[in-house]
Design a protein around this motif. Structure first.
Motif, mmCIF file in Angstrom:
data_model
loop_
_atom_site.group_PDB
_atom_site.id
_atom_site.type_symbol
_atom_site.label_atom_id
_atom_site.label_comp_id
_atom_site.label_asym_id
_atom_site.label_seq_id
_atom_site.Cartn_x
_atom_site.Cartn_y
_atom_site.Cartn_z
ATOM 1 N N THR A 1 -24.846 -38.319 -24.480
ATOM 2 C CA THR A 1 -24.411 -39.092 -23.250
ATOM 3 C C THR A 1 -25.201 -40.310 -22.477
ATOM 4 O OG1 THR A 1 -25.507 -37.286 -21.929
ATOM 5 C CG2 THR A 1 -23.240 -36.702 -22.718
ATOM 6 N N SER A 2 -26.399 -40.557 -23.627
ATOM 7 C CA SER A 2 -27.440 -41.407 -22.821
ATOM 8 C C SER A 2 -27.550 -42.575 -23.940
ATOM 9 C CB SER A 2 -28.685 -40.711 -22.588
ATOM 10 O OG SER A 2 -29.641 -41.836 -22.627
ATOM 11 N N ARG A 3 -26.806 -43.922 -23.895
ATOM 12 C CA ARG A 3 -27.344 -44.907 -24.581
ATOM 13 C C ARG A 3 -28.623 -45.206 -24.700
ATOM 14 N NH1 ARG A 3 -24.971 -48.275 -27.855
ATOM 15 N NH2 ARG A 3 -23.168 -47.091 -27.762
ATOM 16 N N GLN A 4 -29.270 -45.234 -23.672
ATOM 17 C CA GLN A 4 -30.612 -45.727 -23.803
ATOM 18 C C GLN A 4 -31.463 -44.787 -24.722
ATOM 19 O OE1 GLN A 4 -31.792 -48.667 -22.040
ATOM 20 N NE2 GLN A 4 -33.526 -48.124 -23.501
ATOM 21 N N SER A 5 -31.230 -43.558 -24.848
ATOM 22 C CA SER A 5 -31.966 -42.543 -25.627
ATOM 23 C C SER A 5 -31.739 -42.900 -27.007
ATOM 24 C CB SER A 5 -31.634 -40.986 -25.523
ATOM 25 O OG SER A 5 -30.156 -40.900 -25.685
ATOM 26 N N GLY B 1 -19.371 -26.080 -17.497
ATOM 27 C CA GLY B 1 -20.386 -26.838 -17.130
ATOM 28 C C GLY B 1 -20.178 -28.371 -16.968
ATOM 29 N N PRO B 2 -20.553 -29.001 -16.201
ATOM 30 C CA PRO B 2 -20.505 -30.456 -15.748
ATOM 31 C C PRO B 2 -20.340 -31.296 -17.079
ATOM 32 C CG PRO B 2 -22.895 -30.063 -15.317
ATOM 33 C CD PRO B 2 -22.249 -28.752 -15.882
ATOM 34 N N ARG B 3 -19.255 -32.132 -16.843
ATOM 35 C CA ARG B 3 -19.025 -33.102 -18.019
ATOM 36 C C ARG B 3 -19.619 -34.404 -17.921
ATOM 37 N NH1 ARG B 3 -14.207 -31.331 -20.492
ATOM 38 N NH2 ARG B 3 -13.882 -28.998 -20.240
ATOM 39 N N ARG B 4 -19.896 -35.068 -18.768
ATOM 40 C CA ARG B 4 -20.513 -36.410 -18.916
ATOM 41 C C ARG B 4 -19.616 -37.370 -19.641
ATOM 42 N NH1 ARG B 4 -26.869 -35.579 -19.655
ATOM 43 N NH2 ARG B 4 -27.189 -33.828 -17.739
ATOM 44 N N LYS B 5 -19.573 -38.596 -19.657
ATOM 45 C CA LYS B 5 -19.059 -39.489 -20.372
ATOM 46 C C LYS B 5 -19.834 -39.726 -21.583
ATOM 47 C CE LYS B 5 -17.285 -44.293 -20.632
ATOM 48 N NZ LYS B 5 -17.106 -45.634 -20.062
ATOM 49 N N ARG B 6 -19.382 -39.641 -22.892
ATOM 50 C CA ARG B 6 -20.073 -39.965 -24.263
ATOM 51 C C ARG B 6 -20.217 -41.399 -24.038
ATOM 52 N NH1 ARG B 6 -20.448 -38.247 -29.881
ATOM 53 N NH2 ARG B 6 -19.354 -36.445 -29.541
ATOM 54 N N GLU B 7 -21.533 -41.730 -24.331
ATOM 55 C CA GLU B 7 -21.947 -43.179 -24.251
ATOM 56 C C GLU B 7 -22.199 -43.634 -25.758
ATOM 57 O OE1 GLU B 7 -25.196 -44.047 -21.548
ATOM 58 O OE2 GLU B 7 -23.928 -43.540 -19.724
ATOM 59 N N VAL B 8 -22.219 -42.862 -26.780
ATOM 60 C CA VAL B 8 -22.584 -43.014 -28.270
ATOM 61 C C VAL B 8 -21.706 -42.401 -29.155
ATOM 62 C CG1 VAL B 8 -24.304 -43.060 -30.029
ATOM 63 C CG2 VAL B 8 -25.095 -43.226 -27.599
#
Length: 224
Positions: free
Chosen positions: A94-98, A142-149
């Motif tokens: 969920t973190s493109r920067q990572s 739990g909280p959802r996040r947008k997949r970035e990768v």
């Protein structure tokens, strides 16, 4: 395997940005539990796990070093790369920067670790993705996040760099042991081919401990 507690000791490092879930992956592997709010790793943390590779008829002891992901500890953690046989290179899906930053971590590994080291790229936190509804439900919501990768993007980059690849969830436990087992099989294959010399390679050791050592030994500790 009577009288043998383990056949090989393999040194693993876990590296990647802060907050991608490296410590949670280690705790899931060694303790079969999830750290909801882990404290930031200061320096290096250590964990040990015995796994069985049935097709090899081998019990392997993994010595895993979880390295800090912040720049202030980078010079310290690099010293742990030396002599490692395996590496989990971790990013947060969920973190493109990572994901972008794993290129820098891989460069560090290649500069400071054994050139024959087995590296597996691990996309962690798939339980948080809205499009992974099944994984999220299995992990208890739990909280959802947008997949970035995307899976395809991670897999393609891993293939280009000659890395193994898996997506995992430290929260649900999905593919955590599988990631270590996949890398272990690859290392054992290298031992068979003579790539790793199990008498002289620091990250791969033949072990002949006393039969009194328990096969379910799990250890965690910290350094620095």
């Amino acid at each position: 395997m009577a009288g043998v507690a383990w056949h090989y000791v393999l040194k693993f490092i876990i590296t990647g940005d802060a907050a991608v879930g490296k410590s949670s992956l280690l705790v899931r592997l060694t303790d079969q539990r999830f750290l909801a709010n882990p404290d930031p790793t200061l320096g290096v943390e250590f964990g040990s796990k015995l796994i069985t590779i049935p097709e090899e008829n081998k019990v392997v002891k993994l010595q895993c070093w979880d390295t800090a992901g912040t720049e202030s500890f980078r010079s310290i953690t690099r010293s742990y790369y030396r002599g490692a046989a395996g590496c989990l290179l971790v990013y947060d899906v969920t973190s493109r920067q990572s994901f972008i930053n794993v290129r820098s971590w891989l460069q560090d590994v290649r500069e400071h670790a054994d050139p024959h080291l087995t590296c597996i790229l691990v996309g962690n936190k798939i339980d948080l993705c809205a499009d992974d509804a099944g994984a999220a439900a299995a992990a208890g919501g739990g909280p959802r996040r947008k997949r970035e990768v995307s899976t395809d993007e991670g897999e393609l980059w891993a293939k280009e760099e000659g890395l193994l690849f898996v997506e995992a969830s430290a929260k649900s436990g999905e593919n955590v042991e599988e990631a270590f087992e996949c890398a272990t099989r690859n290392i054992l294959e290298k031992v068979r081919r003579g790539v790793f010399d199990d008498d002289r390679s620091p990250g791969v050791k033949l072990s002949k401990p006393s039969s009194g050592v328990a096969l379910n030994e799990d250890i965690r500790g910290s350094c620095c």
